[in-house]
Design a protein around this motif. Structure first.
Motif, PDB file in Angstrom:
ATOM      1  N   UNK A 386      14.857   7.796  12.609  1.00 34.37           N
ATOM      2  CA  UNK A 386      14.945   8.872  13.211  1.00 34.37           C
ATOM      3  C   UNK A 386      14.132   8.992  14.437  1.00 34.37           C
ATOM      4  N   UNK A 387      13.006   8.430  14.639  1.00 33.94           N
ATOM      5  CA  UNK A 387      12.242   8.469  15.892  1.00 33.94           C
ATOM      6  C   UNK A 387      12.447   7.526  16.753  1.00 33.94           C
ATOM      7  N   UNK A 388      13.584   6.867  16.851  1.00 32.60           N
ATOM      8  CA  UNK A 388      14.056   5.724  17.518  1.00 32.60           C
ATOM      9  C   UNK A 388      12.893   4.631  17.635  1.00 32.60           C
ATOM     10  N   UNK A 389      12.221   4.344  16.508  1.00 33.72           N
ATOM     11  CA  UNK A 389      11.213   3.303  16.418  1.00 33.72           C
ATOM     12  C   UNK A 389      11.730   2.068  15.946  1.00 33.72           C
ATOM     13  N   UNK A 390      11.820   0.921  16.837  1.00 36.06           N
ATOM     14  CA  UNK A 390      12.385  -0.482  16.215  1.00 36.06           C
ATOM     15  C   UNK A 390      11.708  -1.008  15.215  1.00 36.06           C
ATOM     16  N   UNK A 391      12.002  -1.309  14.128  1.00 32.40           N
ATOM     17  CA  UNK A 391      11.461  -1.729  12.758  1.00 32.40           C
ATOM     18  C   UNK A 391      11.993  -3.094  12.673  1.00 32.40           C
ATOM     19  N   UNK A 418       2.780   3.111   6.953  1.00 35.39           N
ATOM     20  CA  UNK A 418       2.488   4.498   7.219  1.00 35.39           C
ATOM     21  C   UNK A 418       1.656   4.777   8.324  1.00 35.39           C
ATOM     22  N   UNK A 419       0.476   4.152   8.608  1.00 36.16           N
ATOM     23  CA  UNK A 419      -0.402   4.134   9.607  1.00 36.16           C
ATOM     24  C   UNK A 419       0.195   3.853  10.973  1.00 36.16           C
ATOM     25  N   UNK A 420       0.986   2.681  10.954  1.00 35.52           N
ATOM     26  CA  UNK A 420       1.687   2.184  12.088  1.00 35.52           C
ATOM     27  C   UNK A 420       2.640   3.135  12.433  1.00 35.52           C
ATOM     28  N   UNK A 421       3.510   3.899  11.701  1.00 34.72           N
ATOM     29  CA  UNK A 421       4.346   4.676  12.186  1.00 34.72           C
ATOM     30  C   UNK A 421       4.100   5.948  12.576  1.00 34.72           C
ATOM     31  N   UNK A 422       2.948   6.317  11.796  1.00 33.14           N
ATOM     32  CA  UNK A 422       2.225   7.859  12.434  1.00 33.14           C
ATOM     33  C   UNK A 422       1.535   7.411  13.860  1.00 33.14           C
ATOM     34  N   UNK A 423       1.093   6.262  14.181  1.00 27.38           N
ATOM     35  CA  UNK A 423       0.102   6.345  15.602  1.00 27.38           C
ATOM     36  C   UNK A 423       1.132   5.636  16.375  1.00 27.38           C
ATOM     37  N   UNK A 424       2.295   5.154  16.255  1.00 24.08           N
ATOM     38  CA  UNK A 424       3.300   4.530  17.366  1.00 24.08           C
ATOM     39  C   UNK A 424       4.144   5.749  17.762  1.00 24.08           C
ATOM     40  N   UNK A 425       4.190   5.771  19.050  1.00 19.84           N
ATOM     41  CA  UNK A 425       5.017   7.054  19.656  1.00 19.84           C
ATOM     42  C   UNK A 425       6.760   6.684  19.728  1.00 19.84           C
ATOM     43  N   UNK A 426       7.236   7.582  19.587  1.00 16.98           N
ATOM     44  CA  UNK A 426       8.674   7.441  19.881  1.00 16.98           C
ATOM     45  C   UNK A 426       9.253   6.504  20.580  1.00 16.98           C
ATOM     46  N   UNK A 502      -7.007  -0.669  22.826  1.00 21.81           N
ATOM     47  CA  UNK A 502      -6.620   0.962  23.156  1.00 21.81           C
ATOM     48  C   UNK A 502      -5.388   0.888  24.104  1.00 21.81           C
ATOM     49  N   UNK A 503      -4.316   1.661  23.570  1.00 17.30           N
ATOM     50  CA  UNK A 503      -2.996   1.733  24.460  1.00 17.30           C
ATOM     51  C   UNK A 503      -1.990   0.645  24.331  1.00 17.30           C
ATOM     52  N   UNK A 504      -2.464  -0.497  23.562  1.00 17.90           N
ATOM     53  CA  UNK A 504      -1.491  -1.717  23.474  1.00 17.90           C
ATOM     54  C   UNK A 504      -1.162  -1.881  22.086  1.00 17.90           C
ATOM     55  N   UNK A 505      -1.544  -1.121  21.017  1.00 18.12           N
ATOM     56  CA  UNK A 505      -1.119  -1.264  19.709  1.00 18.12           C
ATOM     57  C   UNK A 505      -2.159  -1.980  18.801  1.00 18.12           C
ATOM     58  N   UNK A 506      -2.001  -2.231  17.776  1.00 21.07           N
ATOM     59  CA  UNK A 506      -2.675  -2.809  16.650  1.00 21.07           C
ATOM     60  C   UNK A 506      -2.110  -3.752  15.902  1.00 21.07           C
ATOM     61  N   UNK A 507      -2.813  -4.749  15.232  1.00 19.46           N
ATOM     62  CA  UNK A 507      -2.293  -5.892  14.312  1.00 19.46           C
ATOM     63  C   UNK A 507      -3.171  -5.872  13.099  1.00 19.46           C
ATOM     64  N   UNK A 508      -2.742  -5.435  11.727  1.00 20.15           N
ATOM     65  CA  UNK A 508      -3.649  -5.514  10.598  1.00 20.15           C
ATOM     66  C   UNK A 508      -2.963  -6.649   9.940  1.00 20.15           C
ATOM     67  N   UNK A 509      -3.802  -7.616   9.541  1.00 14.18           N
ATOM     68  CA  UNK A 509      -3.736  -8.779   8.686  1.00 14.18           C
ATOM     69  C   UNK A 509      -4.197  -8.723   7.172  1.00 14.18           C
ATOM     70  N   UNK A 510      -3.542  -8.636   6.281  1.00 17.03           N
ATOM     71  CA  UNK A 510      -4.185  -8.974   4.938  1.00 17.03           C
ATOM     72  C   UNK A 510      -3.854 -10.203   4.548  1.00 17.03           C
ATOM     73  N   UNK A 511      -4.871 -11.069   4.038  1.00 20.36           N
ATOM     74  CA  UNK A 511      -4.807 -12.665   3.636  1.00 20.36           C
ATOM     75  C   UNK A 511      -5.162 -12.288   2.130  1.00 20.36           C
ATOM     76  N   UNK A 512      -4.263 -13.068   1.449  1.00 19.65           N
ATOM     77  CA  UNK A 512      -4.420 -13.213  -0.075  1.00 19.65           C
ATOM     78  C   UNK A 512      -4.077 -14.618  -0.556  1.00 19.65           C
TER      79      UNK A 512
END
Length: 519
Positions: A386-391, A418-426, A502-512
């Motif tokens: 709906x927001x034209x975000x490539x997933x 949820x965080x990634x979609x909220x803070x990623x622009x269309x 800043x301005x170029x995105x984020x990568x979150x990594x959960x190691x288990x």
């Protein structure tokens, strides 16, 4: 002749009448001889010792008056040469000397025997005393005699036994005390009245950045250049009362807060001999207190904001019963939004509380993370379209199994997406990946959103911490999502990290930790 005795008969005038050794005719008058003169004058026997003028050697003389008719008529004198007496005396002296020598030899032999015996016993007692002085309290000698040395040896044995018992007790108590002080989580420092350290446990050495062997004997203010610590010790030694205070010290790149508890140290007579200082690192405690205060403030604020809005809308509807339906519907819609916000906030708080309280008690079973990621991606895909975000979802072909709580793991993935979609622009992109990395598996969520400034990266996992508070509230965030992610990850024995610009995105990594599936 048989006895060698000379006999002389003399009249009262001193004229020699008869002599057994010389011719009386040639002998001089004997009236002047002492023994004859005394015998004649006293009428009693008398004697003397002198050299004979006739024979030329010493003799002993005995003169006895001859009485006839009641009166003295003459004197009979006998004499015996003293050489025979001297010879007898010499023979006696020889016998006495011989006896004395024999007695002395016998006495020396007996003395040597007894002295050797006593010397051996005394030597044993000396060795026992030296062994006791060296710390060997089992070296007591059991002397079975009945004399004074045996009594002394028995006393030494009893003393050795008592010293051994007391030293064993002291060593045991010392070891127990060292074990207790060594296992304490607090640092313990003991100083004398000159502020010289005589005890320092391991924790205290670590806190003061020194070694116990280097610190012993040094003054406290020389070893630890911490002014509050030195002042606390000095205060205790000065007024002989306990002191408590906190001190902040710099330990490398971070500050540490120490609680200093000092008390006077006294001997058995009650005299002050030093001070004991307990160092309690309360850095983490103070940090948790600060977090608690911030948490209460933040919760109060987060609850107050929607409640205030709800109250305002409800009061408006109550005060104006004639309000038109369209306006009333708008107010109720906003009330519903705030209620949903409250509901989300309470749900997140409950989740966070459950994770923190249960921790390791989370129900764990083998879980294939591919199914969880597909489920979470399916729920969010419509929003991204709906927001034209490539997933993009990237999953490996084989099973990726861990031991975990599937519901908690879904919350981790949902919150990150949820965080990634909220803070990623269309028009942006969000990637969800599942990777194998040795003994671990990793969940990565990468976006092309606004990114996070470096000064905020270390704090974004704190409760209610927001980089942009206004934007976060506008997007409906509670500020608890990443905190929940961190706690759930830690409860599963994993770790979470973030790389952002800043301005170029984020990568979150959960190691288990990976789970090996065995047939």
């Amino acid at each position: 002749e048989a006895t060698g005795t000379r006999i002389t008969v003399i009249d009262l005038e001193g004229i020699v009448l008869i002599d057994t050794s010389e011719d009386p005719a040639v002998m001089e008058n004997h009236a002047s001889r002492p023994e004859i003169h005394l015998a004649r004058e006293t009428g009693e026997a008398s004697n003397s010792v002198r050299q004979s003028r006739t024979l030329g050697h010493d003799r002993m003389y005995m003169a006895v008056p001859v009485v006839s008719g009641g009166r003295a008529v003459g004197i009979v004198r006998t004499s015996l040469p003293l050489i025979e007496v001297e010879e007898s005396r010499a023979r006696l002296r020889v016998h006495v000397a011989t006896g004395g020598v024999l007695a002395a030899a016998l006495a020396l032999l007996m003395a040597f025997f007894f002295s050797r015996r006593f010397s051996a016993r005394i030597g044993e007692m000396t060795k026992t005393a030296e062994a006791i002085a060296a710390g060997d309290y089992r070296a007591g000698r059991k002397d079975r005699g009945r004399d004074e040395l045996a009594t002394l040896a028995g006393a030494v044995d009893r003393m050795s036994d008592q010293l051994r018992e007391r030293m064993d007790t002291l060593v045991r108590e010392r070891n127990e005390l060292r074990a207790i002080l060594g296992s304490m989580l607090e640092g313990v420092v003991a100083v004398d009245r000159e502020e010289r350290i005589f005890h320092l446990n391991r924790i205290a050495a670590e806190i003061l950045s020194t070694r116990a062997e280097d610190a012993i004997g040094g003054r406290i203010w020389e070893i630890a250049r911490i002014q509050p610590l030195a002042e606390t010790i000095a205060g205790v030694l000065e007024d002989e009362t306990g002191h408590t205070r906190e001190a902040r010290i710099t330990d490398g790149s971070r500050d540490r807060i120490l609680e200093l508890i000092a008390s006077p140290l006294r001997d058995i007579r009650g005299d002050l001999v030093g001070a004991v200082l307990v160092l309690h690192d309360v850095t983490e405690l103070r940090r948790l207190e600060l977090i608690r205060r911030d948490f209460v403030v933040n919760v109060s604020h987060e609850l107050k904001t929607p409640l205030t809005a709800i109250r305002g809308f409800v009061e408006t509807l109550i005060d104006d019963p004639e309000i038109d339906r369209e306006t009333a519907a708008g107010f109720l819609g906003r009330v519903n939004d705030q209620v949903l916000r409250l509901s989300t906030l309470v749900t997140d708080l409950l989740v966070l509380s459950r994770v923190e309280s249960e921790g390791e008690a989370l129900e764990r079973r083998p879980v294939d993370l591919r199914g969880i990621l597909r489920e979470c991606a399916g729920r969010l895909s419509p929003e991204s379209r709906g927001r034209d975000i490539e997933f993009v979802l990237e999953l490996p072909k084989g099973d990726v199994t861990i031991l975990g709580d599937d519901e908690s793991l879904r919350q981790v993935v949902d919150n990150l997406l949820d965080n990634a979609l909220k803070y990623t622009p269309d028009g942006g992109r969000v990637d969800l990946r599942l990777l194998r990395a040795g003994d671990e598996v990793a969940i990565e969520v990468e976006d092309t959103g606004i990114g996070i400034d470096g000064r905020h990266v270390d704090r974004i996992f704190e409760r209610f911490y927001r980089v942009d508070k206004a934007r976060s509230r506008e997007l409906g965030g509670t500020g608890l999502g990443l905190s929940i992610v961190k706690h759930i990850t830690n409860a599963h024995g994993g770790r979470v990290a973030v790389v952002s610009e800043t301005g170029r995105g984020s990568t979150f990594r959960v190691s288990l930790p990976a789970h090996e599936v065995r047939d």
